[in-house]
Design an enzyme around this catalytic site. Structure first.
Site: not given
Ligand code: AGP
Length: 604
Positions: A2, A29, A77, A103-104, A476, A480, A483, A499, A599
């Site tokens: 949020c 976010r 969110w 938010n929370g 990584e 990407k 995501e 395996h 985010k």
């Molecule tokens: C990465 O592309 C993601 N958005 C997510 O995995 C992110 O890296 C993860 O939530 C950790 O966030 P932070 O580095 O702000 O702790």
């Protein structure tokens, strides 16, 4: 997660357009619905909210036409309750006198709600947040001030919150509180802003107060009143001038933030190395004195941490990277005061990471934080913080902060190794100039990535294989692709692929290989050959002169020579970021706003 955007005009201007702009600035976010509430000119709460994107809602609900000098806004969110108009924030009390955006997660909301229902309160939503305005409404019945009622409510709430509140009872103020979830205040001569994150108001001010856990209070035209639930000595909070500029948080001519941030990597790596070199004091001592060292992080930051583990191991330094949300179960019972935890978090606000770090701190462990955000929650838990120089990252998919994290961890281990007599001058000097080669990698590979997207966009699966230093890069790259292009991409240690995973490989199944010319090279080739002989479509990222790999591959991306070492992720990840980006574009997806993602993930 949020986003909160609230504004109080000091000069009698309508705030709704600015609130909408702040919510737009926080879109990265992640959210599914949004709303705005203002105290209108008749001192009534005017509330508009709905499901969907801000632009659409702004048109349909005419946010900009809302009149009032004080207001709050929210992008939701969903956590508790479906994505509906009713569940969107802000939420109000029975009398429509109090509006709250939050938010929370309020963990004890069910018991509070049941008690308030017995007292006659009517709830209209399934959210945890709705208990807050009702609780304050209830507390106000004792003739206490809004501030006292808010404080009493906060003492009762369990969980995490950043909240803003407006009320007809005291129409010249925006009340706020923060516990675990982030909230910052921006100040200039015209307005006071409250937001979940600094980029929300960066176009109007760089003068910022970073609220801390337990802070609550209000802002009015000439006052910023801050108290702390746990520390009675807090009578105010100082402001800081943030170095980020408005331009840094804008797209700068790129179609998406993600593409801009991929291209910013030469500069963000360069800046990070300089900044880290100035913050290294005390870090080596902490590494030196630790019994066990854990690198703790989530998502992309975890993959950077895993790189850290491999890079540290190259120099004989034992450490272990652990996913934050598994930390307690995996190693919680072993942690003690002699251990060192390196928490790695771009935002510094990830709930899983903060929870694990707080636990480690209670056990007496020492903590180093590596983060991109000055004043973020992680820096307040840590004994020592290292702020990277990546600048604001708006794209939900982390790119430039991954390479900055890798650069930071590399800098640490090379410094440690040098102090232990290792000959690291060559790599240290290369780290100082690597940004120039990152620039070359971008130039050489962007068009190719675009071309490959013409093939990849029709695929539903892919493997990403790597060995040693190449493995976190493969992981990584796969993240990407998942995501933002929504392609099922799985990363495996190349040797492990036989395996089980190889069972899926048939004609044209995409297999990405991160091929380093180091001791893993031949074993990496064996894995790729195995995939190829079953029909795999091999895409490799390899050194420019690596003829054998290029012969084996259907598609290849080239990296300058002499990076098959701990600097590799700074370059090898770049083509993988570009491939994911262009595949998402080809699939007509918005890489800056991937579905279901946020985010900073501020809930567990
Ligand atoms: C990465 O592309 C993601 N958005 C997510 O995995 C992110 O890296 C993860 O939530 C950790 O966030 P932070 O580095 O702000 O702790």
């Amino acid at each position: 997660m949020c986003g909160i955007g609230a504004c109080l005009s000091r000069i009698g201007e309508n705030v709704a357009p600015k609130i909408v702009k702040m919510l737009k600035n926080l879109e990265y976010r992640g959210y599914d619905s949004a709303g705005v509430a203002v105290l209108d000119l008749d001192n009534k709460i005017s509330l508009r909210k709905g499901v969907g994107k801000i632009d659409k809602l702004a048109k349909e609900l005419k946010f900009d036409e809302m009149k009032g000098f004080i207001g709050i806004g929210h992008t939701r969110w969903a956590t508790h309750g479906a994505v509906t108009k009713f569940n969107a924030h802000p939420h109000v009390d029975c009398l429509n006198e109090i509006a709250v955006a939050h938010n929370g997660i309020i963990e004890n909301y069910i018991e509070i709600r049941e008690r308030l229902e017995r007292l006659g309160h009517k709830f209209l939503t399934q959210t945890d947040t709705e208990v807050i305005p009702h609780l304050i409404e209830e507390n106000l019945k004792n003739n206490s001030s809004v501030l006292e009622s808010l404080k009493k409510a906060l003492i009762e709430l369990k969980g995490a919150y950043a909240l803003v509140l407006i009320t007809r009872r005291e129409p010249d103020k925006i009340f706020f509180a923060r516990f675990f979830s982030p909230l910052v205040i921006g100040i200039n001569d015209r307005d006071i802003y409250l937001a979940s994150d600094i980029p929300a108001f960066l176009e109007w001010t760089r003068k910022v107060i970073i609220l801390q856990d337990g802070d609550y209070g209000f802002v009015s035209r000439d006052n910023i009143y801050v108290r702390n639930l746990f520390d009675p000595s807090v009578k105010s909070r100082n402001w800081v001038l943030v170095e980020w500029t408005k331009e840094m948080a804008e797209k700068g001519g790129y179609q998406h933030y993600m593409l801009k941030e991929i291209h910013e990597q030469p500069e963000s790596i360069r800046r990070t190395v300089i900044m880290v070199s100035k913050q290294i004091n005390g870090v080596i001592e902490l590494l030196e004195n630790a019994k066990d060292v854990y690198l703790l992080a989530a998502g992309t930051s975890y993959y950077a941490s895993l790189h850290g583990q491999y890079a540290f191991a190259k120099y004989g330094f034992k450490s272990r990277a652990i996913v934050s949300s598994e930390f307690l179960e995996e190693v919680g019972s072993f942690i003690d005061k002699d251990d060192l935890i390196i928490g790695v978090s771009q935002s510094g606000e990830t709930a899983d990471t903060l929870k694990a770090l707080r636990y480690a701190r209670e056990k007496g462990a020492r903590i180093i934080a590596i983060t991109n955000v000055v004043g973020s929650a992680i820096t307040r838990i840590a004994d020592k913080s290292i702020i990277m120089g990546a600048g604001p990252e708006i794209g939900v998919a982390a790119t430039k902060t991954f390479t900055s994290q890798v650069a930071t961890l590399n800098y640490l281990i090379l410094t440690w190794a040098k102090e232990h007599g290792a000959d690291v001058d060559y790599l240290m000097n290369k780290l100082l100039v690597v940004h120039k080669d990152v620039e070359r990698v971008l130039e050489k590979n962007e068009k190719k990535a675009k071309n490959l997207s013409e093939i990849m966009y029709k695929r539903n699966n892919a493997y990403y294989l790597g060995r040693g230093i190449g493995l976190p890069i493969a992981m990584e790259g796969a993240l990407k692709m998942k995501e933002i292009a929504y392609i099922h991409a799985e990363a495996y240690p190349a040797g492990e692929s036989k395996h089980g995973p190889i069972a899926l490989v048939t004609h044209d199944f995409p297999v990405f290989g991160v091929v380093l010319k180091d001791e893993t090279y031949h074993r990496m080739h064996i894995a790729l050959e195995e995939m190829k002989s079953r029909g795999g479509f091999i895409v490799s990222v390899n050194e420019v002169n690596d003829q054998d790999t290029m012969r084996l591959s259907d598609y290849h991306f080239v990296i300058p020579e002499n990076y098959s070492n701990i600097l590799a992720p700074l370059l090898y990840v770049v083509p993988l970021q570009l491939i994911a980006y262009y595949t998402a574009i080809k699939r007509r997806l918005d890489p800056d706003r991937p579905r279901n993602l946020a985010k900073s993930v501020t809930v567990e």
